[in-house]
Design an enzyme around this catalytic site. Structure first.
Site, PDB file in Angstrom:
ATOM      1  N   LYS A 163       0.778  -1.174   0.016  1.00 43.03           N
ATOM      2  CA  LYS A 163       0.020  -0.001   0.084  1.00 43.03           C
ATOM      3  C   LYS A 163       0.770   1.329   0.083  1.00 43.03           C
ATOM      4  CE  LYS A 163      -2.829   0.468   3.560  1.00 43.03           C
ATOM      5  NZ  LYS A 163      -1.994   0.110   4.315  1.00 43.03           N
TER       6      LYS A 163
ATOM      7  N   THR B 154       4.127   1.483  -0.654  1.00 50.08           N
ATOM      8  CA  THR B 154       4.730   1.726  -2.144  1.00 50.08           C
ATOM      9  C   THR B 154       3.803   2.393  -3.081  1.00 50.08           C
ATOM     10  OG1 THR B 154       6.050  -0.456  -1.178  1.00 50.08           O
ATOM     11  CG2 THR B 154       6.040   0.217  -3.685  1.00 50.08           C
TER      12      THR B 154
ATOM     13  N   ARG C  35       2.261   8.409   6.916  1.00 46.65           N
ATOM     14  CA  ARG C  35       2.451   8.310   8.404  1.00 46.65           C
ATOM     15  C   ARG C  35       4.081   8.048   8.677  1.00 46.65           C
ATOM     16  NH1 ARG C  35      -1.111   3.420  10.287  1.00 46.65           N
ATOM     17  NH2 ARG C  35      -0.305   2.698   8.330  1.00 46.65           N
TER      18      ARG C  35
ATOM     19  N   LYS D  10       7.823  -6.432  11.018  1.00 51.81           N
ATOM     20  CA  LYS D  10       7.743  -5.618   9.527  1.00 51.81           C
ATOM     21  C   LYS D  10       8.827  -5.243   9.070  1.00 51.81           C
ATOM     22  CE  LYS D  10       4.192  -2.543   7.665  1.00 51.81           C
ATOM     23  NZ  LYS D  10       3.108  -1.532   8.178  1.00 51.81           N
TER      24      LYS D  10
ATOM     25  N   ALA E 205      -3.583   1.630  12.797  1.00 51.97           N
ATOM     26  CA  ALA E 205      -5.142   1.487  12.356  1.00 51.97           C
ATOM     27  C   ALA E 205      -6.115   0.375  12.995  1.00 51.97           C
ATOM     28  CB  ALA E 205      -5.356   1.303  10.665  1.00 51.97           C
TER      29      ALA E 205
ATOM     30  N   PHE F 118      -3.581  -0.436   7.280  1.00 54.41           N
ATOM     31  CA  PHE F 118      -4.345  -1.669   7.047  1.00 54.41           C
ATOM     32  C   PHE F 118      -5.292  -1.779   5.800  1.00 54.41           C
ATOM     33  CE2 PHE F 118      -2.774  -2.440  11.605  1.00 54.41           C
ATOM     34  CZ  PHE F 118      -1.824  -3.187  11.204  1.00 54.41           C
TER      35      PHE F 118
ATOM     36  N   PHE G 256       3.235  -9.319  -9.651  1.00 59.20           N
ATOM     37  CA  PHE G 256       4.364 -10.037  -9.343  1.00 59.20           C
ATOM     38  C   PHE G 256       4.773 -10.915 -10.729  1.00 59.20           C
ATOM     39  CE2 PHE G 256       3.443  -8.595  -5.345  1.00 59.20           C
ATOM     40  CZ  PHE G 256       4.169  -8.996  -4.295  1.00 59.20           C
TER      41      PHE G 256
ATOM     42  N   TRP H 156       6.848  -1.064  -7.913  1.00 60.34           N
ATOM     43  CA  TRP H 156       8.134  -1.433  -6.924  1.00 60.34           C
ATOM     44  C   TRP H 156       9.189  -1.647  -7.718  1.00 60.34           C
ATOM     45  CZ3 TRP H 156      11.189  -5.821  -6.923  1.00 60.34           C
ATOM     46  CH2 TRP H 156      12.045  -6.078  -5.885  1.00 60.34           C
TER      47      TRP H 156
END
Length: 557
Positions: free
Chosen positions: A72, A74, A95, A106, A274, A302, A383, A411
């Site tokens: 998200k 990215t 954020r 993470k 969140a 999230f 991907f 990405w």
């Protein structure tokens, strides 16, 4: 082919001096406060001084998260770079990462691949000290509360009814429940206590929802820290703590200006989780991005049932914001996990599993379109293992809802991989929308919770425990019932059971308790076993982070 890690990409990409980024954003030098060469704070007085028309507001949200990841942040950064590539004046608002996830599961949270905000090491670590200021303000209030009791307790505070916790920005399960004030009379009044992670502190929510120093002080004064022996709330204002807390927060309240790898201006400011708070960057940073850019791109944490719901029902309502478009991020891999495929088997084509998992995406999209009445596009992070047949299935299902699907390769390709998404977002922003909330404020606390569960989660209803019912009755009697609701719920399911993947049906949500965050201005409904102080995993990310003789950091991704 060997891929560079996120930190290797970030460290190998030259940054522009932050003064140059400020010029791109149109920030006059008198509002710029530099923190070294590549980051700065922007004085919030710029908002009052500028008469520039607000730009379009774009929210990036996502499907229900899985260990396969959605990308998200990215996508948010890549979309902003894509908008810049097609000639638009754009500013991004994100954020700040918490140190808890950085050293926990993470890792960093500054985007990934060729869609990152930099300097990523600074952003992921101490940055400009905002979280330290928030923690200090939180703990000053805790110290003044306990000192008041120790010095004679003029306010008649019941030590068993204190609701304010101390905080630290680290995953430390050892601090969830503590007993303090031990060691005899001179060392305080013994009582049960506990710590939250800083991002779960109400100060963080207050900080992110405040529109000015004056508003910040008014919100701080309303924070309820506990109750008297005769059940009356005691506030930070009653304790006389507000001025000193605001003094600690005054510089932190100024948004932090950084840049993407492609030189797009980015504000990174504030960071409530969140699943336990409202999951959005600060109102001031969002408004500044809108004031400086023709397009402001922001995200909410999230899945859309948490971050987007709170962004729309809490932040937009309080700040008077009207979003122009919503981007729903998904991956084929994550949708296959929602369809029951193990993480180790996501590389093979599996149309049956994808078909079983797609309802999760469709429910989120339907909520944005049908509940909130906002235009939406699905961004599929592609991907190498995704097959054409799998992509075609996602496109076909979304088309049935009248929503376009755009493939995103930000990405790997940065802004170039976000140009198609940018074109669709620009198109959506030109459409008129009839933005509406999922509930109105004049209902009861129970009715508002019920509306979220039925309309957004698509559950059958809510069970309120006796403790929750008792607290709701008390908060209603005290006049706190006209606030919006902030649901504290697992991020891994529409329901309050993290094992219910996809788009579960026939479930009810159990609210085990509620509490008032009077400073933030919302009621928190606690479901499941949500923790406000996470713990570290068996193999924390901290084990892989290091720094060499030249000060070069490794292992942050």
């Amino acid at each position: 082919m060997a891929y560079l890690s996120d930190i290797e990409i970030a460290q190998s990409t030259p940054m522009q001096p932050i003064t140059e980024i400020a010029k791109v954003a149109g920030v006059d030098d008198k509002y710029l406060e530099q923190y070294g060469k590549y980051k700065a704070k922007v004085d919030y007085n710029l908002l009052k001084a500028s008469d520039r028309k607000n730009g379009k507001l774009i929210l990036v949200t996502a499907i229900t998260p899985t260990p396969a990841g959605e990308g998200k942040t990215t996508t948010t950064i890549g979309l902003a770079d894509g908008l810049k590539k097609i000639g638009k004046n754009v500013v991004v608002a994100l954020r700040e990462p918490s140190l808890g996830p950085v050293f926990g599961v993470k890792g960093g949270a500054a985007g990934g691949g060729y869609a990152q905000v930099v300097p990523m090491e600074d952003i992921n670590l101490h940055f400009t000290g905002d979280f330290h200021a928030i923690g200090a303000a939180n703990n000053l209030l805790a110290a003044m509360l306990d000192n008041h009791i120790y010095q004679g307790n003029q306010l008649n505070i019941d030590p068993r009814r204190i609701t304010w916790k101390r905080c630290v920005d680290m995953n430390d399960r050892q601090l969830r429940f503590v007993t303090d004030g031990l060691g005899g009379r001179v060392n305080g009044v013994p009582r049960e206590d506990g710590y939250d992670i800083t991002v779960a502190s109400e100060i963080m929510a207050v900080f992110c929802l405040a529109s000015s120093i004056t508003d910040l002080k008014e919100r701080l004064s309303r924070i309820v820290v506990g109750y008297t022996y005769d059940e009356q709330p005691v506030t930070a204002g009653d304790l006389g703590a507000v001025g000193a807390m605001a003094a600690l927060l005054k510089d932190a309240l100024k948004p932090n200006l950084v840049q993407t790898l492609e030189g797009t201006p980015a504000f990174v400011h504030g960071g409530p989780f969140a699943n336990i708070a409202h999951g959005c960057n600060s109102v001031i940073a969002t408004k500044m991005a809108m004031k400086l850019g023709d397009y402001a791109v922001t995200e909410a944490g999230f899945g859309a049932d948490l971050g987007a719901e709170k962004f729309l029902d809490i932040k937009c309502r309080m700040a008077g914001l009207n979003p122009d478009a919503v981007v729903m991020v998904a991956t084929v891999r994550a949708l296959k996990m929602h369809g029951g495929v193990a993480k180790t088997e996501l590389g093979s084509e599996n149309l049956a599993a994808l078909e079983a998992g797609i309802p999760n995406l469709l429910r989120h999209v339907s909520n944005i379109k049908d509940v909130y009445k906002l235009p939406c596009v699905v961004a599929v992070n592609r991907f190498p293992t995704d097959t054409d047949a799998e992509i075609a299935l996602v496109i076909e299902k979304c088309k049935a809802l009248g929503v376009n699907v755009v493939l995103s390769t930000v990405w790997a390709d940065g802004g170039n991989g976000g140009m198609a998404l940018a074109e669709e977002v620009v198109r959506l922003c030109e459409q008129k929308n009839e933005f509406t909330f999922s509930y109105e404020l004049d209902g009861t606390i129970e009715e508002k919770i019920e509306a979220i569960v039925r309309r957004v989660y698509r559950g059958d209803g809510v069970n309120f425990t006796p403790a929750a019912k008792k607290e709701i009755a008390k908060l209603t009697a005290l006049g706190y019932d006209q606030m919006p609701v902030c649901m504290a719920k697992t991020q891994y399911s529409f329901s309050d059971d993290m094992t219910k993947l996809g788009a579960p049906e026939g479930f009810t949500v159990t609210v085990r308790n509620v509490k008032v965050s009077a400073g933030a201005g919302f009621i928190v409904a606690l479901t499941g076993d949500i923790m406000t102080m996470p713990g570290l995993p068996k193999s924390p990310a901290a084990l892989r982070i290091d720094v060499d003789e030249d000060g070069r950091i490794t292992g942050l991704f």
